[in-house]
Design a protein around this motif. Structure first.
Motif, PDB file in Angstrom:
ATOM      1  N   GLY A  41      -0.729  -0.584   7.184  1.00 16.56           N
ATOM      2  CA  GLY A  41      -0.249   0.528   6.361  1.00 16.56           C
ATOM      3  C   GLY A  41       0.211   1.708   7.187  1.00 16.56           C
ATOM      4  O   GLY A  41       1.254   2.319   6.910  1.00 16.56           O
ATOM      5  N   ILE A  42      -0.557   2.072   8.219  1.00 16.38           N
ATOM      6  CA  ILE A  42      -0.194   3.208   9.064  1.00 16.38           C
ATOM      7  C   ILE A  42       1.052   2.895   9.888  1.00 16.38           C
ATOM      8  O   ILE A  42       1.848   3.781  10.221  1.00 16.38           O
ATOM      9  CB  ILE A  42      -1.381   3.615   9.975  1.00 16.38           C
ATOM     10  CG1 ILE A  42      -1.243   5.089  10.409  1.00 16.38           C
ATOM     11  CG2 ILE A  42      -1.508   2.744  11.176  1.00 16.38           C
ATOM     12  CD1 ILE A  42      -1.740   6.053   9.411  1.00 16.38           C
ATOM     13  N   ASP A  61     -10.497  -4.858   6.265  1.00 22.96           N
ATOM     14  CA  ASP A  61     -10.110  -3.506   5.858  1.00 22.96           C
ATOM     15  C   ASP A  61      -9.296  -2.818   6.953  1.00 22.96           C
ATOM     16  O   ASP A  61      -8.272  -2.177   6.670  1.00 22.96           O
ATOM     17  CB  ASP A  61     -11.363  -2.692   5.535  1.00 22.96           C
ATOM     18  CG  ASP A  61     -11.030  -1.311   4.988  1.00 22.96           C
ATOM     19  OD1 ASP A  61     -10.301  -1.232   3.986  1.00 22.96           O
ATOM     20  OD2 ASP A  61     -11.492  -0.309   5.574  1.00 22.96           O
ATOM     21  N   ARG A 113       0.812  -1.217   0.000  1.00 25.21           N
ATOM     22  CA  ARG A 113       0.000   0.000   0.000  1.00 25.21           C
ATOM     23  C   ARG A 113       0.852   1.277   0.000  1.00 25.21           C
ATOM     24  O   ARG A 113       0.618   2.201   0.774  1.00 25.21           O
ATOM     25  CB  ARG A 113      -0.928  -0.017   1.212  1.00 25.21           C
ATOM     26  CG  ARG A 113      -2.027  -1.073   1.176  1.00 25.21           C
ATOM     27  CD  ARG A 113      -3.033  -0.797   0.063  1.00 25.21           C
ATOM     28  NE  ARG A 113      -4.163  -1.716   0.087  1.00 25.21           N
ATOM     29  CZ  ARG A 113      -5.364  -1.404   0.557  1.00 25.21           C
ATOM     30  NH1 ARG A 113      -5.599  -0.222   1.064  1.00 25.21           N
ATOM     31  NH2 ARG A 113      -6.343  -2.285   0.508  1.00 25.21           N
ATOM     32  N   TYR A 142      -6.849   2.256  14.886  1.00 26.22           N
ATOM     33  CA  TYR A 142      -6.963   1.025  14.098  1.00 26.22           C
ATOM     34  C   TYR A 142      -6.663  -0.211  14.945  1.00 26.22           C
ATOM     35  O   TYR A 142      -7.286  -1.270  14.770  1.00 26.22           O
ATOM     36  CB  TYR A 142      -6.028   1.088  12.892  1.00 26.22           C
ATOM     37  CG  TYR A 142      -6.519   1.997  11.778  1.00 26.22           C
ATOM     38  CD1 TYR A 142      -7.869   2.157  11.516  1.00 26.22           C
ATOM     39  CD2 TYR A 142      -5.607   2.701  10.984  1.00 26.22           C
ATOM     40  CE1 TYR A 142      -8.317   2.979  10.497  1.00 26.22           C
ATOM     41  CE2 TYR A 142      -6.040   3.535   9.957  1.00 26.22           C
ATOM     42  CZ  TYR A 142      -7.397   3.676   9.725  1.00 26.22           C
ATOM     43  OH  TYR A 142      -7.836   4.502   8.713  1.00 26.22           O
ATOM     44  N   ASP A 145      -5.565  -8.929   0.775  1.00 28.42           N
ATOM     45  CA  ASP A 145      -5.723  -7.547   0.300  1.00 28.42           C
ATOM     46  C   ASP A 145      -6.465  -7.566  -1.030  1.00 28.42           C
ATOM     47  O   ASP A 145      -5.925  -8.028  -2.041  1.00 28.42           O
ATOM     48  CB  ASP A 145      -4.355  -6.888   0.140  1.00 28.42           C
ATOM     49  CG  ASP A 145      -4.472  -5.379  -0.075  1.00 28.42           C
ATOM     50  OD1 ASP A 145      -5.581  -4.917  -0.393  1.00 28.42           O
ATOM     51  OD2 ASP A 145      -3.467  -4.679   0.084  1.00 28.42           O
ATOM     52  N   ASP A 191      -1.143   4.576  -0.518  1.00 32.20           N
ATOM     53  CA  ASP A 191      -2.128   5.037   0.462  1.00 32.20           C
ATOM     54  C   ASP A 191      -1.715   6.366   1.091  1.00 32.20           C
ATOM     55  O   ASP A 191      -2.567   7.164   1.492  1.00 32.20           O
ATOM     56  CB  ASP A 191      -2.307   3.980   1.561  1.00 32.20           C
ATOM     57  CG  ASP A 191      -3.284   2.889   1.152  1.00 32.20           C
ATOM     58  OD1 ASP A 191      -3.688   2.878  -0.026  1.00 32.20           O
ATOM     59  OD2 ASP A 191      -3.627   2.043   1.993  1.00 32.20           O
ATOM     60  N   TYR A 192      -0.408   6.555   1.192  1.00 31.30           N
ATOM     61  CA  TYR A 192       0.114   7.786   1.781  1.00 31.30           C
ATOM     62  C   TYR A 192       1.161   8.377   0.836  1.00 31.30           C
ATOM     63  O   TYR A 192       2.367   8.224   1.037  1.00 31.30           O
ATOM     64  CB  TYR A 192       0.710   7.509   3.168  1.00 31.30           C
ATOM     65  CG  TYR A 192      -0.309   6.963   4.128  1.00 31.30           C
ATOM     66  CD1 TYR A 192      -1.192   7.825   4.779  1.00 31.30           C
ATOM     67  CD2 TYR A 192      -0.431   5.594   4.354  1.00 31.30           C
ATOM     68  CE1 TYR A 192      -2.162   7.325   5.645  1.00 31.30           C
ATOM     69  CE2 TYR A 192      -1.388   5.092   5.216  1.00 31.30           C
ATOM     70  CZ  TYR A 192      -2.257   5.959   5.856  1.00 31.30           C
ATOM     71  OH  TYR A 192      -3.220   5.466   6.707  1.00 31.30           O
ATOM     72  N   LYS A 200      -5.398  -1.408   6.894  1.00 30.67           N
ATOM     73  CA  LYS A 200      -5.117   0.001   7.196  1.00 30.67           C
ATOM     74  C   LYS A 200      -4.174   0.131   8.387  1.00 30.67           C
ATOM     75  O   LYS A 200      -3.284   0.996   8.399  1.00 30.67           O
ATOM     76  CB  LYS A 200      -6.426   0.744   7.478  1.00 30.67           C
ATOM     77  CG  LYS A 200      -7.246   1.011   6.232  1.00 30.67           C
ATOM     78  CD  LYS A 200      -8.557   1.686   6.577  1.00 30.67           C
ATOM     79  CE  LYS A 200      -9.350   2.020   5.316  1.00 30.67           C
ATOM     80  NZ  LYS A 200     -10.681   2.597   5.633  1.00 30.67           N
ATOM     81  N   ARG A 201      -4.361  -0.718   9.389  1.00 33.54           N
ATOM     82  CA  ARG A 201      -3.474  -0.678  10.555  1.00 33.54           C
ATOM     83  C   ARG A 201      -2.035  -0.977  10.155  1.00 33.54           C
ATOM     84  O   ARG A 201      -1.095  -0.315  10.597  1.00 33.54           O
ATOM     85  CB  ARG A 201      -3.943  -1.699  11.590  1.00 33.54           C
ATOM     86  CG  ARG A 201      -3.009  -1.837  12.793  1.00 33.54           C
ATOM     87  CD  ARG A 201      -3.261  -3.152  13.523  1.00 33.54           C
ATOM     88  NE  ARG A 201      -2.213  -3.417  14.478  1.00 33.54           N
ATOM     89  CZ  ARG A 201      -1.053  -3.983  14.182  1.00 33.54           C
ATOM     90  NH1 ARG A 201      -0.784  -4.327  12.937  1.00 33.54           N
ATOM     91  NH2 ARG A 201      -0.144  -4.214  15.108  1.00 33.54           N
TER      92      ARG A 201
END
Length: 889
Positions: free
Chosen positions: A880-881, A873, A181, A836, A218, A184-185, A877-878
């Motif tokens: 990814g962050i 999901d 990801r 998250y 994913d 994503d950022y 996301k967790r």
């Protein structure tokens, strides 16, 4: 230019059943097709398994399905298919590991772009012959993460099997998700990539760094390429790397890869939900050792589709999370249904095949023994004890000796048995065996287990009461006794059968009542540990000590791993103690791990893990493991509260004789009876058909079946020794690879530790025409498992506690969201990460409570499905962050 591999790792059955995860796949593929349309150079890996494609297509019917298949073919140049059918557990699979590749390649060829690299991202370790199996299936390289013992970071390695077969490998040093990801950022995308490249390039002279863009389940692939990045297939990556890399930077590995000090191999998963392991063992045995040989002999190909369907079910269940038992209860209930479907296919097909086999069998008793050893057989049936010797590699009339069995139920205080092989004494629930200077003690041991589905954490010995011994049956040269044990956790009986053979049958009938325990059968004595594994045997220490990783390795320790030491190991079929010329061995059907765990009263023992009872998919702070193993979810089905029969035996024999006694127990000859009114004919002996002119006795028979091209049959053998051996067949044979592609004319030899496949013409037999209408049945052995339905019930207090905790977490999340509105910069990301984390835990608890409530009341399935999608999901996301914060810091 740096090379990226884009992929998704698809755990189709883990915290969600396949019926739900497959619904995520249409959106994944549509997004993938869009990425290819936008960038014709984009390349993507479908997790190395065709089950992902099969699940995707199962969403469509009729014309819609054909359209979906056509789309896959249209985009196939940009997608890597196969090479496996499923991401199996290679510590457990033997013949099924070969079928996994054959079926995987067959499916992949439908779409045109078959990947010739083993994509082994998350499998829980590997047996010693995986390199040979893959190399003999045109797979010359692999990408893997778990199982490697690594003191200093290295990317490339070569991996050799016991026979000398070698494949190249890439170690996913910073996991299979290190650049997931990226987009994503976008504000940190370049910085994050730069940091990851700098982190890895110290360990390679090439631009082929293991940069992997993907994550578990994913459903949203991305294209992270730009002028400096290019997506490549694993085949391209491994070729480029090994052409350019400095040989001094390439590590060498030989044999099994089961070390968990860098990334966990979860040895406890080999004994979780023991009932599944027993069903798996019997299913593979019924298909590979009974049904396919009979089909080959009867020249019966009309059941091909049904046989393939059975293998597909078996491999589906062999996926590492599935057979490992590390999922929610609903998934393993689905697995049980598949095992019963395999059993149904076996029984219906066997009836058809026996009609044809009957045409070539004479009247009376006949045995089929495909082992290269003459096998002694003794069994009890309907108040009669039968004894015969099965000539090697043949269909033979047998001289069946019969003895009347007296059934008793007589309480006894002690028992003594003596034959030419050993002396045995049973007293106070313990079995002692003596032979010359060898002295062994066998006893059951109950221990506390503070682990979870992934990891055993055996601890102190628990109270186990020996409640008595009974003499059950007697005949000439035969006795059967029962030893009864009770405890708060489990009640069980050991049935010990003694005869003139050098092994004692030990059947265990258990009924689980409690939880958090392990039931062991311990062998105490002197000797070096030797364990059977798929297509091999290995010598192992009593325990493996894990040193603290070097500082340079610590930056790559991103997942759960074993710490301190490991004393739980894989096995298949047997484990024992070698001393001088003798081998004292436990043999077992469907037990795949043993331990050397010790207690105050148990020192230096080798113990079969008969069953292990736990209540949670994953727990925090399990002794002997550090890191996050999986979702924290309540799974009462893993407590194994069910009746179960476990078949084991203890053998004490000279090393050179062990193979024939192992085969007598593990792969016994089939005994047929064709109705005959003349009892004199029943006792006549003689060879009806000889399959081998001569085969060295130390060779092991693996399988015989119709060849894939239907133009002959294939024979598979394994040489377990360290010496070249001979095989002579009555007809011309061609050596093939494991995919059955012809290589050369067979020269009559099999190399040390080689898995050998030969193709021969169809067999011809004389038809017995004077006995039409005589029905044939198989008298021995029996083809079944003895396992009851799950008797566990969810604890309503635990469900209520989970729901309360989930509610509290949601309130905490609301407070966090208020703080997030007032925060800026990195603090806002820190709070988002915390949010998250709490959301993931709350959703896991909520999902787990719904799963368990559904066992006692009606729950709306759509609610469960909604939470699964939301949880998946949040998990992505967790993660990814987490990478974002690591970049900013």
């Amino acid at each position: 230019m740096y090379h990226i591999i884009s992929h998704t790792h698809w755990d189709r059955e883990w915290f969600a059943p396949a019926d739900i995860t497959k619904k995520m796949l249409p959106s994944l593929f549509q997004k993938l097709f869009e990425l290819i349309d936008n960038n014709p150079e984009y390349k993507f890996v479908l997790d190395g398994q065709m089950l992902l494609v099969k699940d995707y297509l199962s969403n469509f019917q009729g014309e819609e399905r054909k359209k979906a298949e056509d789309e896959l073919k249209k985009y196939s140049k940009n997608i890597a298919f196969g090479p496996y059918y499923g991401q199996i557990d290679w510590r457990v699979s033997e013949e099924s590991s070969i079928r996994n590749i054959i079926l995987g390649r067959q499916e992949a060829k439908k779409y045109g772009n078959v990947m010739n690299v083993g994509w082994l991202l998350d499998n829980f370790g590997f047996s010693s012959q995986v390199a040979q199996i893959n190399s003999k299936c045109e797979i010359e390289g692999c990408f893997l993460w778990r199982g490697l013992k690594m003191k200093f970071p290295k990317i490339g390695f070569t991996w050799s099997s016991s026979d000398g077969s070698k494949i190249h490998g890439i170690f996913l040093i910073d996991s299979y998700r290190n650049i997931m990801r990226l987009k994503d950022y976008p504000e940190v995308m370049e910085k994050r990539l730069e940091l990851e490249i700098n982190k890895l390039k110290t360990y390679s002279k090439t631009n082929y760094l293991p940069l992997l863009n993907g994550y578990d389940l994913d459903p949203v692939p991305e294209d992270p390429t730009d002028g400096e990045l290019k997506t490549v297939f694993p085949d391209e990556f491994i070729q480029g790397y090994f052409k350019q890399e400095d040989p001094s930077l390439i590590e060498k590995y030989v044999g099994e890869l089961i070390d968990g000090s860098v990334v966990s191999t979860f040895p406890g998963s080999l004994s979780t939900r023991q009932y599944l392991k027993i069903m798996n063992w019997h299913s593979e045995y019924m298909l590979s050792k009974v049904l396919e040989p009979l089909i080959a002999i009867a020249d019966n190909s009309e059941d091909d589709k049904e046989i393939q369907k059975a293998w597909e079910y078996l491999i589906m269940n062999l996926v590492h999370d599935s057979i490992g038992g590390v999922g929610v209860d609903q998934i393993h209930e689905d697995m049980e249904e598949r095992y019963y479907k395999i059993k149904e296919i076996f029984e219906s097909t066997l009836n058809n095949v026996l009609d044809k086999v009957g045409q070539i069998l004479p009247l009376g008793y006949t045995c089929l023994n495909l082992n290269p050893q003459e096998i002694p057989v003794l069994f009890e049936n309907k108040e009669t004890l039968y004894r015969f010797s099965a000539p090697s590699g043949s269909i033979s009339k047998v001289n069946l000796k019969k003895y009347k069995v007296s059934y008793l139920e007589k309480p006894i205080n002690s028992f003594h048995w003596e034959n030419e092989h050993f002396k045995a004494f049973v007293e106070n629930g313990k079995l002692r065996i003596k032979k010359e200077n060898n002295d062994y003690l066998i006893r059951p041991v109950l221990v506390e287990d503070k682990g979870d589905e992934y990891s055993s954490a055996f601890d102190k010995e628990l109270n186990l009461t020996f409640s008595g011994m009974r003499l059950k049956a007697q005949s000439d040269n035969y006795s059967k006794i029962a030893l009864d044990f009770t405890s708060n956790e489990v009640n069980f009986t050991l049935y010990l059968t003694f005869s003139e053979l050098p092994y004692i049958n030990i059947e265990i009938e258990s009924l689980g009542k409690g939880s958090d325990y392990g039931l062991l059968l311990s062998l105490i004595g002197d000797g070096d540990i030797n364990a059977g594994v798929p297509f091999d045997s290995v010598k192992r220490p009593y325990e493996v000590k894990y040193e603290e990783p070097e500082e340079e390795m610590k930056k790559f320790l991103v997942a759960a791993r074993e710490i301190s030491f490991n004393n739980v190991f894989p096995m298949k079929d047997y484990v024992g103690l070698e001393k001088d010329d003798y081998f004292a061995t436990f043999m077992a059907k469907g037990i795949y791990s043993y331990t050397t765990h010790s207690t105050k009263s148990l020192e230096k023992a080798v113990s079969l893990i008969l069953l292990r009872s736990v209540s949670w998919l994953s727990l925090e702070n399990v002794k002997g493991r550090t890191g996050d193993a999986g979702p924290v979810m309540y799974t009462p089905g893993a407590e194994v509260k069910r009746k179960m029969k476990i078949e084991t035996a203890f053998c004490l024999s000279p090393k050179d004789d062990f193979l024939k006694y192992k085969n007598s127990f593990i792969n016994p000859p089939l005994l047929f009876y064709k109705h005959n009114n003349n009892s004199d004919l029943e006792n006549q002996a003689g060879v009806v058909h000889k399959f081998y002119s001569s085969v060295d006795e130390n060779i092991e028979f693996v399988n015989i079946k119709p060849s894939i091209d239907k133009e002959g049959i294939t024979l598979r053998f394994f040489n377990p020794t360290h010496k070249k051996k001979g095989i002579k067949l009555p007809q011309k044979a061609v050596k093939t690879d494991l995919l059955e592609q012809e290589l050369e004319e067979f020269d009559g030899t099999i190399k040390p530790k080689e898995i050998l496949t030969l193709k021969i013409p169809m067999l011809s037999f004389n038809i017995c025409s004077d006995d039409q209408g005589s029905k044939v049945n198989i008298v021995y052995p029996k083809f079944t498992w003895d396992i009851s339905e799950d008797l566990s019930k969810p604890d309503i207090d635990i469900i209520n506690n989970m729901e309360r905790e989930a509610k509290d977490l949601k309130e905490h999340i609301k407070d966090l969201e208020k703080k997030m509105k007032e925060s800026q910069g990195i603090n806002s990301y820190v709070l988002l990460f915390e949010k998250y984390k709490l959301m993931r835990k709350a959703l896991e608890l909520e999902l787990s409570s719904l799963y368990n409530r559904s066992k006692i009341e009606r729950v709306d399935p759509s609610k469960i499905e909604h939470i699964i999608v939301e949880l998946n999901d949040v998990r992505i996301k967790r993660r990814g962050i987490e990478f974002l914060l690591a970049t900013l810091r």
